[in-house]
Motif scaffolding. Sequence first.
Motif, PDB file in Angstrom:
ATOM      1  N   ASP A 463       0.805  -1.211   0.000  1.00 27.23           N
ATOM      2  CA  ASP A 463       0.000   0.000   0.000  1.00 27.23           C
ATOM      3  C   ASP A 463       0.844   1.270   0.000  1.00 27.23           C
ATOM      4  O   ASP A 463       0.312   2.370  -0.127  1.00 27.23           O
ATOM      5  CB  ASP A 463      -0.946   0.019   1.207  1.00 27.23           C
ATOM      6  CG  ASP A 463      -0.186  -0.029   2.531  1.00 27.23           C
ATOM      7  OD1 ASP A 463       0.965  -0.501   2.553  1.00 27.23           O
ATOM      8  OD2 ASP A 463      -0.767   0.395   3.551  1.00 27.23           O
ATOM      9  N   ARG A 464       2.191   1.110   0.118  1.00 27.92           N
ATOM     10  CA  ARG A 464       3.016   2.329   0.132  1.00 27.92           C
ATOM     11  C   ARG A 464       4.435   2.134  -0.415  1.00 27.92           C
ATOM     12  O   ARG A 464       5.199   3.088  -0.481  1.00 27.92           O
ATOM     13  CB  ARG A 464       3.088   2.914   1.537  1.00 27.92           C
ATOM     14  CG  ARG A 464       3.694   2.025   2.582  1.00 27.92           C
ATOM     15  CD  ARG A 464       3.530   2.647   3.977  1.00 27.92           C
ATOM     16  NE  ARG A 464       4.270   1.934   4.988  1.00 27.92           N
ATOM     17  CZ  ARG A 464       5.526   2.213   5.344  1.00 27.92           C
ATOM     18  NH1 ARG A 464       6.163   3.197   4.745  1.00 27.92           N
ATOM     19  NH2 ARG A 464       6.129   1.518   6.280  1.00 27.92           N
ATOM     20  N   LEU A 465       4.790   0.915  -0.824  1.00 26.51           N
ATOM     21  CA  LEU A 465       6.092   0.665  -1.442  1.00 26.51           C
ATOM     22  C   LEU A 465       5.844   0.298  -2.897  1.00 26.51           C
ATOM     23  O   LEU A 465       5.344  -0.786  -3.194  1.00 26.51           O
ATOM     24  CB  LEU A 465       6.829  -0.458  -0.710  1.00 26.51           C
ATOM     25  CG  LEU A 465       8.183  -0.894  -1.297  1.00 26.51           C
ATOM     26  CD1 LEU A 465       9.158   0.292  -1.355  1.00 26.51           C
ATOM     27  CD2 LEU A 465       8.776  -2.042  -0.483  1.00 26.51           C
ATOM     28  N   PHE A 466       6.203   1.210  -3.805  1.00 27.14           N
ATOM     29  CA  PHE A 466       5.722   1.117  -5.179  1.00 27.14           C
ATOM     30  C   PHE A 466       6.848   1.049  -6.209  1.00 27.14           C
ATOM     31  O   PHE A 466       7.999   1.402  -5.965  1.00 27.14           O
ATOM     32  CB  PHE A 466       4.865   2.349  -5.518  1.00 27.14           C
ATOM     33  CG  PHE A 466       3.697   2.585  -4.594  1.00 27.14           C
ATOM     34  CD1 PHE A 466       2.769   1.587  -4.351  1.00 27.14           C
ATOM     35  CD2 PHE A 466       3.535   3.816  -3.973  1.00 27.14           C
ATOM     36  CE1 PHE A 466       1.688   1.807  -3.519  1.00 27.14           C
ATOM     37  CE2 PHE A 466       2.460   4.053  -3.130  1.00 27.14           C
ATOM     38  CZ  PHE A 466       1.535   3.049  -2.898  1.00 27.14           C
ATOM     39  N   MET A 467       6.436   0.607  -7.405  1.00 29.43           N
ATOM     40  CA  MET A 467       7.146   0.811  -8.653  1.00 29.43           C
ATOM     41  C   MET A 467       6.094   1.341  -9.635  1.00 29.43           C
ATOM     42  O   MET A 467       4.912   1.425  -9.297  1.00 29.43           O
ATOM     43  CB  MET A 467       7.750  -0.515  -9.154  1.00 29.43           C
ATOM     44  CG  MET A 467       6.722  -1.612  -9.360  1.00 29.43           C
ATOM     45  SD  MET A 467       7.447  -3.275  -9.487  1.00 29.43           S
ATOM     46  CE  MET A 467       7.994  -3.272 -11.179  1.00 29.43           C
ATOM     47  N   PHE A 468       6.498   1.703 -10.833  1.00 25.19           N
ATOM     48  CA  PHE A 468       5.512   2.159 -11.809  1.00 25.19           C
ATOM     49  C   PHE A 468       4.668   0.985 -12.300  1.00 25.19           C
ATOM     50  O   PHE A 468       5.163  -0.135 -12.469  1.00 25.19           O
ATOM     51  CB  PHE A 468       6.192   2.830 -13.000  1.00 25.19           C
ATOM     52  CG  PHE A 468       6.660   4.233 -12.720  1.00 25.19           C
ATOM     53  CD1 PHE A 468       5.758   5.282 -12.647  1.00 25.19           C
ATOM     54  CD2 PHE A 468       8.002   4.500 -12.522  1.00 25.19           C
ATOM     55  CE1 PHE A 468       6.181   6.573 -12.389  1.00 25.19           C
ATOM     56  CE2 PHE A 468       8.447   5.790 -12.266  1.00 25.19           C
ATOM     57  CZ  PHE A 468       7.536   6.828 -12.196  1.00 25.19           C
ATOM     58  N   ALA A 469       3.389   1.246 -12.520  1.00 21.66           N
ATOM     59  CA  ALA A 469       2.469   0.216 -12.991  1.00 21.66           C
ATOM     60  C   ALA A 469       2.728  -0.094 -14.464  1.00 21.66           C
ATOM     61  O   ALA A 469       3.140   0.766 -15.250  1.00 21.66           O
ATOM     62  CB  ALA A 469       1.025   0.681 -12.795  1.00 21.66           C
ATOM     63  N   GLY A 470       2.487  -1.357 -14.842  1.00 20.15           N
ATOM     64  CA  GLY A 470       2.568  -1.761 -16.234  1.00 20.15           C
ATOM     65  C   GLY A 470       3.965  -1.993 -16.753  1.00 20.15           C
ATOM     66  O   GLY A 470       4.169  -2.138 -17.969  1.00 20.15           O
ATOM     67  N   THR A 471       4.969  -2.037 -15.877  1.00 20.09           N
ATOM     68  CA  THR A 471       6.343  -2.238 -16.323  1.00 20.09           C
ATOM     69  C   THR A 471       7.129  -2.886 -15.190  1.00 20.09           C
ATOM     70  O   THR A 471       6.567  -3.228 -14.149  1.00 20.09           O
ATOM     71  CB  THR A 471       6.984  -0.892 -16.733  1.00 20.09           C
ATOM     72  OG1 THR A 471       8.289  -1.133 -17.276  1.00 20.09           O
ATOM     73  CG2 THR A 471       7.097   0.052 -15.545  1.00 20.09           C
ATOM     74  N   ASP A 472       8.423  -3.101 -15.400  1.00 23.83           N
ATOM     75  CA  ASP A 472       9.259  -3.637 -14.329  1.00 23.83           C
ATOM     76  C   ASP A 472      10.017  -2.489 -13.663  1.00 23.83           C
ATOM     77  O   ASP A 472       9.840  -1.320 -14.010  1.00 23.83           O
ATOM     78  CB  ASP A 472      10.212  -4.709 -14.870  1.00 23.83           C
ATOM     79  CG  ASP A 472      11.120  -4.198 -15.981  1.00 23.83           C
ATOM     80  OD1 ASP A 472      11.415  -2.989 -16.001  1.00 23.83           O
ATOM     81  OD2 ASP A 472      11.535  -5.014 -16.833  1.00 23.83           O
ATOM     82  N   VAL A 473      10.881  -2.821 -12.726  1.00 26.82           N
ATOM     83  CA  VAL A 473      11.580  -1.783 -11.977  1.00 26.82           C
ATOM     84  C   VAL A 473      12.568  -1.028 -12.867  1.00 26.82           C
ATOM     85  O   VAL A 473      13.014   0.074 -12.527  1.00 26.82           O
ATOM     86  CB  VAL A 473      12.297  -2.415 -10.759  1.00 26.82           C
ATOM     87  CG1 VAL A 473      13.560  -3.142 -11.186  1.00 26.82           C
ATOM     88  CG2 VAL A 473      12.591  -1.377  -9.685  1.00 26.82           C
ATOM     89  N   ARG A 474      12.892  -1.589 -14.041  1.00 30.22           N
ATOM     90  CA  ARG A 474      13.795  -0.928 -14.994  1.00 30.22           C
ATOM     91  C   ARG A 474      13.047  -0.026 -15.975  1.00 30.22           C
ATOM     92  O   ARG A 474      13.634   0.445 -16.950  1.00 30.22           O
ATOM     93  CB  ARG A 474      14.599  -1.996 -15.757  1.00 30.22           C
ATOM     94  CG  ARG A 474      15.662  -2.700 -14.916  1.00 30.22           C
ATOM     95  CD  ARG A 474      16.141  -4.001 -15.518  1.00 30.22           C
ATOM     96  NE  ARG A 474      15.092  -5.026 -15.429  1.00 30.22           N
ATOM     97  CZ  ARG A 474      14.875  -5.746 -14.335  1.00 30.22           C
ATOM     98  NH1 ARG A 474      15.621  -5.589 -13.270  1.00 30.22           N
ATOM     99  NH2 ARG A 474      13.909  -6.640 -14.310  1.00 30.22           N
ATOM    100  N   LEU A 475      11.762   0.200 -15.757  1.00 27.17           N
ATOM    101  CA  LEU A 475      10.912   1.043 -16.618  1.00 27.17           C
ATOM    102  C   LEU A 475      10.799   0.486 -18.030  1.00 27.17           C
ATOM    103  O   LEU A 475      10.495   1.225 -18.974  1.00 27.17           O
ATOM    104  CB  LEU A 475      11.437   2.487 -16.683  1.00 27.17           C
ATOM    105  CG  LEU A 475      11.736   3.180 -15.347  1.00 27.17           C
ATOM    106  CD1 LEU A 475      12.207   4.616 -15.586  1.00 27.17           C
ATOM    107  CD2 LEU A 475      10.531   3.159 -14.443  1.00 27.17           C
ATOM    108  N   GLY A 476      11.065  -0.807 -18.195  1.00 31.97           N
ATOM    109  CA  GLY A 476      10.972  -1.419 -19.513  1.00 31.97           C
ATOM    110  C   GLY A 476      12.224  -1.257 -20.356  1.00 31.97           C
ATOM    111  O   GLY A 476      12.255  -1.675 -21.511  1.00 31.97           O
ATOM    112  N   PHE A 477      13.272  -0.646 -19.791  1.00 34.05           N
ATOM    113  CA  PHE A 477      14.526  -0.485 -20.527  1.00 34.05           C
ATOM    114  C   PHE A 477      15.233  -1.835 -20.623  1.00 34.05           C
ATOM    115  O   PHE A 477      15.426  -2.527 -19.625  1.00 34.05           O
ATOM    116  CB  PHE A 477      15.423   0.519 -19.825  1.00 34.05           C
ATOM    117  CG  PHE A 477      16.782   0.683 -20.459  1.00 34.05           C
ATOM    118  CD1 PHE A 477      16.934   1.425 -21.617  1.00 34.05           C
ATOM    119  CD2 PHE A 477      17.909   0.102 -19.897  1.00 34.05           C
ATOM    120  CE1 PHE A 477      18.173   1.588 -22.206  1.00 34.05           C
ATOM    121  CE2 PHE A 477      19.166   0.248 -20.475  1.00 34.05           C
ATOM    122  CZ  PHE A 477      19.294   1.002 -21.637  1.00 34.05           C
ATOM    123  N   ILE A 478      15.609  -2.224 -21.826  1.00 41.98           N
ATOM    124  CA  ILE A 478      16.346  -3.465 -22.067  1.00 41.98           C
ATOM    125  C   ILE A 478      17.777  -3.091 -22.413  1.00 41.98           C
ATOM    126  O   ILE A 478      18.028  -2.333 -23.352  1.00 41.98           O
ATOM    127  CB  ILE A 478      15.720  -4.285 -23.223  1.00 41.98           C
ATOM    128  CG1 ILE A 478      14.244  -4.553 -22.938  1.00 41.98           C
ATOM    129  CG2 ILE A 478      16.491  -5.579 -23.418  1.00 41.98           C
ATOM    130  CD1 ILE A 478      13.969  -5.363 -21.686  1.00 41.98           C
TER     131      ILE A 478
END
Length: 813
Positions: A463-478
Amino acid sequence: MPLPTPEQLTGPNVTEAQFKNGLSQLISGVVSKEQLEALKSINPATWFKTSSSVAVSYNSTTRTLSWSGSLLLNINSSSISKRTALLLPAHSITIPSSTYNVVWIDLSAIPESGTVDPVSIVKVGRYQDSISDPINAYTGAPHQLPIFYRNSNDFGPLNGFFVGEIEGVRSTESEMLKTEILAEVGADLLDIQGSFKSSLPVVWLKGTATTKISYDKDLRLLAWNNVIVFNYNNTILGRHGLAIPAHSITIPTTNFQVVWIDLRNLPVSASITDPSPFFKVGRYSDVNTDPNAYVGASYQLPIFVVNFGQAYSVNGFFDGEIEGVRSSESTLIKSEILSEISGLIPSTTLQINSGSSVYLNSDKLYEVSASGEQLLDDISPKKYLTAHKVANSAVTHADVSSISGVTSLAVSRLSNEVKRIPSADDLLIILPSYGQSNSVGVGGAGVGGAVPEQFMYDNPYGDRLFMFAGTDVRLGFIRDLENVVNGSTLTDFQPLKTIIDSANCGTSAIEGTGRALARQTELMGINSKILCFTSGRGASYLTDLVSGTVPYTNLMTGIERGVWVANKKGLKAYVPAIIFVHGEADHNNPNYEAELDAFYTQLNSDIKTRTGQSADVQLLVSQPSSFFSSVNGVLGLYNAAKNNPNIHLVSAGYHCSFISDYLHYDPKGHYKLGEYFAKALSNIVVGKKYIPLMPTAVVKKDATTIEITFNCVGNLVADTVNMTAKNSNWGFQIFNENTEISITSKSIVGNKVILTTSASLTSGRVDYAMQGQISPRSAENVPRGQLRDSSTYTSIVDGKPLYNWCVHFRETF
């Protein structure tokens, strides 16, 4: 496994109260007023100039406090200073560049009679830094009279030392506020609002009962659907009123945009059918690049400002009536009280739906309701508690949650206004990670293709430890595709968890940092939100990660979108630090320290621009324990942390577990390294420099003896059980003029290591854990040492202590 106590979480010399107060102060990005209160001397002191020509000044560039002639100090503490008055001749003192230094008078050094030498009694030292600087540190002792403080860009006088009279110190800095109370948030916005106050008396009215004024934050569109009426009195216009038809204005995405009316072009008598020529939008003071810039000219009437996602009206442009703009954004200043966080209580007596109200009378806070009047709190001077007295106002922590849903109020003595103080619950801590392959979780998918461990997915703080929704912790950067992150897709948060990407990157240090910080704040009763992400790239020199590169652009995008989502959720976004896992690629770069300093300077500026925070962003670094013979990387990090107050060395990596290449950490190794970063954060949030286990002094005691003093938590230990030996001397080596000299004996005495050599020494160096790998890398050849302290901070992964293992270092003697 039992959870650690708060004392185990807060790091060396940091109390639970300091942690709580410090984290709450992150909202404002300024040094804790509780800490300033702690600098109030118990000795009543009065300062006078002996002549009207005496100037007291502070040069913020050179950090020099000086007075040009004699000062007279009257003080009532004869038991300490042996006299009650003294003449202090002209003097100057330079304040170090490190954070939170205090200039103080040593009352115990004042002679009983005769002339006083300022050099002997005027001292400067770090606040409560009694371990590394016992002579000059300010610790609040009775003989210490503090007169001036400096913390980064914040500075000012203490204990009546010429308040408001010091050249180079703004009145608002020396008085903390003008005549009212600032509820710890939005100090910069107070200045912003003041910049836009027009000398024109202006009144705005709706032309019809159906007129609506709105602002769409997503589209950045300010609009009104029907006629609005503008009444004014200004000779530039030649008329006193004007009806303006429906109109809309799109505000650019760059920061600090001002919507303003061009008074020169308004018709003298004709009506307006098209407002477009008169309503303009441009950047504040950006006259060189923007012909529509707002520069404060007499013909410019500003009505609306957008900056860092925050929007608010100025000059009475429908304050509190603009749909899509919270009252706290459109009425930022009301009777000189400012609070930016949502939930601002707008009325002067705090009217409550039930008919209750809160008001101030004779330093007492009362609630009045249908059932009568009751005393909520006494805020007389003896009962400020952890609250602050500022000029003619006070802050109290009255519990009125039963009627208003808030527990902290700011109270103005001048107007009897009662306002809510934002709490840590309103804060979003953004924690980005950056660097090379270890920063993005290479090796963190599980050893040898094994099933990843459960701790990689556990998040009891969803409820308070987040990452961005719809992606991984790398923001989708490969890492192999070099793709630019699409910020428009980052529109919400989801609980932080490990997601293994197509490049087989998994758990990284940031998951461990976020989880440990969430646990720390929970145990402190703090409900701040935390957003984690990483945007590093493998096999990258520092020059591949600076401003203008794809990884750096992605890092800024993550921060910008974090601020955007925070604004949408009514939160105040703040970046306390960047987790920086780097140094492998620059192992052979002799300029690494200088490049790291330059990188930090740009990084700090760019992030503060995007968040609007006034506090500097701190850079938390770790040393890679995978080097061969070239050591510029690990030593560059070590020296940068020693010399830059905003760069903090957290740990070496040798005590973390690796995958089979002994270059990348395995999932547990990444996660544990992240927990060490969280330990450092507990110091940083209260304005303290984090110092790992490292030497504070290296001294040649005699021809064959070297004494090394360490800062440590608890006992210093040579741990031969939990760490295998790299050499027979716990990892130490001694060189005399570049020739290695064998060590014949070693011992630990308190916080010192004593090394004895087989031959006489003249000058040279001491190395620790500096024997590098041999190709191919192996477990046996990991650069390491066996020295640690006795920290009882425990790991989430396995419940074992997270000892502070000594970092890689090289020091001369």
